[in-house]
Design a protein around this motif. Structure first.
Motif, PDB file in Angstrom:
ATOM      1  N   TRP A 157     -10.709  18.872  23.180  1.00 13.63           N
ATOM      2  CA  TRP A 157     -11.413  18.424  22.130  1.00 13.63           C
ATOM      3  C   TRP A 157     -11.849  18.928  20.905  1.00 13.63           C
ATOM      4  CZ3 TRP A 157     -11.490  14.444  19.411  1.00 13.63           C
ATOM      5  CH2 TRP A 157     -12.570  13.768  18.706  1.00 13.63           C
TER       6      TRP A 157
ATOM      7  N   ARG B 113     -10.505  21.728  20.069  1.00 12.71           N
ATOM      8  CA  ARG B 113      -9.085  22.339  19.295  1.00 12.71           C
ATOM      9  C   ARG B 113      -8.771  20.964  18.450  1.00 12.71           C
ATOM     10  NH1 ARG B 113      -6.571  26.691  21.413  1.00 12.71           N
ATOM     11  NH2 ARG B 113      -7.173  27.286  23.506  1.00 12.71           N
TER      12      ARG B 113
ATOM     13  N   VAL C  11     -10.333  18.590  17.045  1.00 11.45           N
ATOM     14  CA  VAL C  11     -11.544  18.559  16.094  1.00 11.45           C
ATOM     15  C   VAL C  11     -10.946  19.639  14.869  1.00 11.45           C
ATOM     16  CG1 VAL C  11     -13.678  18.946  15.473  1.00 11.45           C
ATOM     17  CG2 VAL C  11     -13.272  17.440  17.188  1.00 11.45           C
TER      18      VAL C  11
ATOM     19  N   GLU D  55      -8.189  20.635  14.349  1.00 13.29           N
ATOM     20  CA  GLU D  55      -6.832  20.548  13.912  1.00 13.29           C
ATOM     21  C   GLU D  55      -6.965  19.044  12.810  1.00 13.29           C
ATOM     22  OE1 GLU D  55      -4.461  22.127  16.412  1.00 13.29           O
ATOM     23  OE2 GLU D  55      -2.601  21.140  15.598  1.00 13.29           O
ATOM     24  N   GLY D  56      -8.035  18.669  12.976  1.00 13.74           N
ATOM     25  CA  GLY D  56      -8.246  17.423  12.070  1.00 13.74           C
ATOM     26  C   GLY D  56      -7.619  16.260  12.686  1.00 13.74           C
ATOM     27  N   GLY D  57      -7.674  16.256  14.049  1.00  8.01           N
ATOM     28  CA  GLY D  57      -7.180  15.192  14.784  1.00  8.01           C
ATOM     29  C   GLY D  57      -5.540  14.861  14.471  1.00  8.01           C
ATOM     30  N   THR D  58      -4.759  15.787  14.060  1.00  5.31           N
ATOM     31  CA  THR D  58      -3.323  15.617  13.854  1.00  5.31           C
ATOM     32  C   THR D  58      -2.543  14.952  15.187  1.00  5.31           C
ATOM     33  OG1 THR D  58      -3.472  17.880  13.380  1.00  5.31           O
ATOM     34  CG2 THR D  58      -1.322  16.853  13.441  1.00  5.31           C
TER      35      THR D  58
ATOM     36  N   VAL E 107      -4.198  12.730  17.137  1.00  7.12           N
ATOM     37  CA  VAL E 107      -4.949  11.326  17.336  1.00  7.12           C
ATOM     38  C   VAL E 107      -4.208  10.383  16.872  1.00  7.12           C
ATOM     39  CG1 VAL E 107      -7.083  10.195  16.818  1.00  7.12           C
ATOM     40  CG2 VAL E 107      -7.119  12.571  17.662  1.00  7.12           C
ATOM     41  N   ASP E 108      -3.683   9.455  17.818  1.00  5.21           N
ATOM     42  CA  ASP E 108      -2.769   8.273  17.561  1.00  5.21           C
ATOM     43  C   ASP E 108      -3.899   6.992  17.263  1.00  5.21           C
ATOM     44  OD1 ASP E 108      -3.478   7.627  20.081  1.00  5.21           O
ATOM     45  OD2 ASP E 108      -1.358   7.983  20.824  1.00  5.21           O
ATOM     46  N   GLU E 109      -3.568   5.795  16.970  1.00  6.56           N
ATOM     47  CA  GLU E 109      -4.264   4.655  16.914  1.00  6.56           C
ATOM     48  C   GLU E 109      -4.711   4.292  18.138  1.00  6.56           C
ATOM     49  OE1 GLU E 109      -4.936   2.694  14.314  1.00  6.56           O
ATOM     50  OE2 GLU E 109      -3.925   4.160  13.202  1.00  6.56           O
TER      51      GLU E 109
ATOM     52  N   ALA F 205      -7.925   6.537  18.387  1.00  6.46           N
ATOM     53  CA  ALA F 205      -8.786   6.662  17.388  1.00  6.46           C
ATOM     54  C   ALA F 205      -9.600   5.463  17.673  1.00  6.46           C
ATOM     55  CB  ALA F 205      -8.075   6.283  16.001  1.00  6.46           C
TER      56      ALA F 205
ATOM     57  N   LEU G  41     -12.205   6.607  20.365  1.00  7.87           N
ATOM     58  CA  LEU G  41     -13.294   7.337  19.772  1.00  7.87           C
ATOM     59  C   LEU G  41     -14.091   6.566  18.924  1.00  7.87           C
ATOM     60  CD1 LEU G  41     -11.162  10.705  18.447  1.00  7.87           C
ATOM     61  CD2 LEU G  41     -13.183  10.439  19.964  1.00  7.87           C
ATOM     62  N   SER G  42     -13.743   5.704  18.080  1.00  4.51           N
ATOM     63  CA  SER G  42     -14.608   4.919  17.325  1.00  4.51           C
ATOM     64  C   SER G  42     -15.441   4.108  18.133  1.00  4.51           C
ATOM     65  CB  SER G  42     -13.886   4.343  16.349  1.00  4.51           C
ATOM     66  OG  SER G  42     -13.412   3.257  16.751  1.00  4.51           O
TER      67      SER G  42
ATOM     68  N   ARG H 160     -11.801  26.776  17.989  1.00  2.00           N
ATOM     69  CA  ARG H 160     -10.719  27.242  18.778  1.00  2.00           C
ATOM     70  C   ARG H 160     -10.779  28.479  19.644  1.00  2.00           C
ATOM     71  NH1 ARG H 160      -5.938  24.809  16.487  1.00  2.00           N
ATOM     72  NH2 ARG H 160      -6.138  23.857  14.605  1.00  2.00           N
TER      73      ARG H 160
ATOM     74  N   LEU I 113     -11.146  15.222  10.789  1.00  4.15           N
ATOM     75  CA  LEU I 113     -10.958  14.141  11.624  1.00  4.15           C
ATOM     76  C   LEU I 113     -11.451  12.958  11.130  1.00  4.15           C
ATOM     77  CD1 LEU I 113     -10.094  13.035  14.436  1.00  4.15           C
ATOM     78  CD2 LEU I 113     -11.914  14.134  15.579  1.00  4.15           C
TER      79      LEU I 113
ATOM     80  N   ARG J  19      -9.849  10.912   8.628  1.00  2.34           N
ATOM     81  CA  ARG J  19      -8.673  10.492   9.557  1.00  2.34           C
ATOM     82  C   ARG J  19      -9.026   9.089   9.848  1.00  2.34           C
ATOM     83  NH1 ARG J  19      -3.916  11.803  11.269  1.00  2.34           N
ATOM     84  NH2 ARG J  19      -3.172  10.671  13.375  1.00  2.34           N
ATOM     85  N   LEU J  20     -10.270   9.196  10.920  1.00  3.17           N
ATOM     86  CA  LEU J  20     -10.770   8.008  11.387  1.00  3.17           C
ATOM     87  C   LEU J  20     -11.118   7.002  10.454  1.00  3.17           C
ATOM     88  CD1 LEU J  20     -12.933   9.369  14.403  1.00  3.17           C
ATOM     89  CD2 LEU J  20     -10.563   8.274  14.365  1.00  3.17           C
TER      90      LEU J  20
END
Lengths: 208, 208
Positions: free
Chosen positions: A108, A110, A112, A114-117, A119-121, A124, A127-128, B110, B172, B175-176
């Motif tokens: 998690w 890592r 974060v 990476e900006g959620g690279t 993280v798919d739908e 997401a 998470l939300s 990281r 992130l 992105r969300l």
DNA sequence: GTCTATAAATAGATAGAC
DNA sequence: GTCTATCTATTTATAGAC
């Protein structure tokens, strides 16, 4: 079908577990499929047979992780305790998920970073959903006149961040210990109880 | 000699800055020296001329990062304010270092996830120094009868973790947001003030 | 489902000219 | 200090036998 006491782990499950550990320790880019296969004691080609690619395998692990946490939080939010109980339960849920899946906190962190690279739908949504459920608990407490209204993201960050940090930094703390740094020791229960108390203090307006 | 308004950035500084951003975005293993050179608009061979290797370049960035934070915290701890002022100053110091060096929070996350693999003796000293200084501020407050004694690591985690999380998760959260998740917005100042208030509440014993 | 052998691409590093 | 060309190792992925 997940493995049980009577069904031994199949190659898929062994790869999944080994991959989770590998991704946690080295990140997506740093993870090595040869090493995963070796750790799982399964032939490397099986990774592609079961998961199609390193990237899909990683996403599978992410999905599984957040789905499990989401489900766990859903149970807490839907229970019939007081808002205070649910806040305590939320903290405990995050901590015990982190403990049950040691790869969760590092992966998690890592993700974060990476900006959620990756993280798919689906992830997401999980998470939300977790944030929404926490917001719901707070709202419930406010409605009952027991909580002050506080931005749920502040509460969320005040819980998730230190809990994840505690578990993710285990290796680093040991490392610093051996480097001779006199860092005070921390116990799991101490951390969880502290965060529970602090979060409730914030919500009950004890700080103003 | 560091670059100033009159001395333009040399190739070394340009590489350093580009590398920090690259390591933050992709991690050590995922970072690509070709990409670093391209982003810096400097020839790739210059990386080896100035830094010897990708690993040494990374360590240089880690060192610089923690040295800067350590110095900043030292100033706060050594100032002549009240213990309360110093706690507020500590939080602000971490936040403004994170802002001044956007690569700091992601790289730190990281590094934690990796168990401090790249943390050498020098960085270890800076890291434990930061904890020691915080512990000193707490001790000072306890001595003055203004603070309750609290495990410094609990206080440390309650500050560092959410501050780093706030800055590291910027990408992130955006992105969300675009994924349609209705995540409440957070402002820097709001976060810093919240953490300052919470930390002081903990230390002043307002939660028992 | 499992395994061997190998293709194909990527990326860290260096030699050597200027 | 800077640049081109290139070497070498690593690593994801697949073809094809069993």
């Amino acid at each position: 079908m997940p493995p049980t006491a009577t069904t031994p782990l199949g190659s898929r499950d062994k790869l999944f577990a080994a991959a989770a550990a590998e991704f946690a320790a080295h990140g997506f880019a740093g993870a090595n499929v040869d090493r995963i296969a070796r750790a799982a004691a399964v032939n490397k080609a099986m990774i592609y047979y079961h998961f199609e690619s390193k990237a899909k395998l990683y996403r599978q692990i992410l999905c599984d992780m957040f789905h499990a946490v989401g489900e766990r939080v859903r149970i807490v939010a839907g229970s019939d305790g007081t808002p205070e109980d649910k806040i305590r339960g939320f903290v405990e849920a995050i901590a015990s998920e982190a403990e049950a899946r040691p790869h969760f906190p590092p992966i998690w962190f890592r993700e974060v970073a990476e900006g959620g690279t990756h993280v798919d739908e689906e992830v997401a949504r999980d998470l939300s959903g977790i944030v929404q459920m926490l917001a719901g608990i707070i709202q419930e407490g406010v409605g009952a006149g027991r909580f002050q209204p506080v931005n749920p993201m502040l509460v969320h960050g005040g819980i998730i961040a230190p809990v994840m940090m505690f578990f993710a930094s285990k290796g680093l703390r040991e490392r610093l210990d051996q480097s001779g740094a006199r860092i005070p020791h921390l116990e799991r229960q101490q951390v969880v109880e502290h965060i529970q108390r602090v979060t409730l203090g914030v919500l009950e307006g004890k700080l103003s």
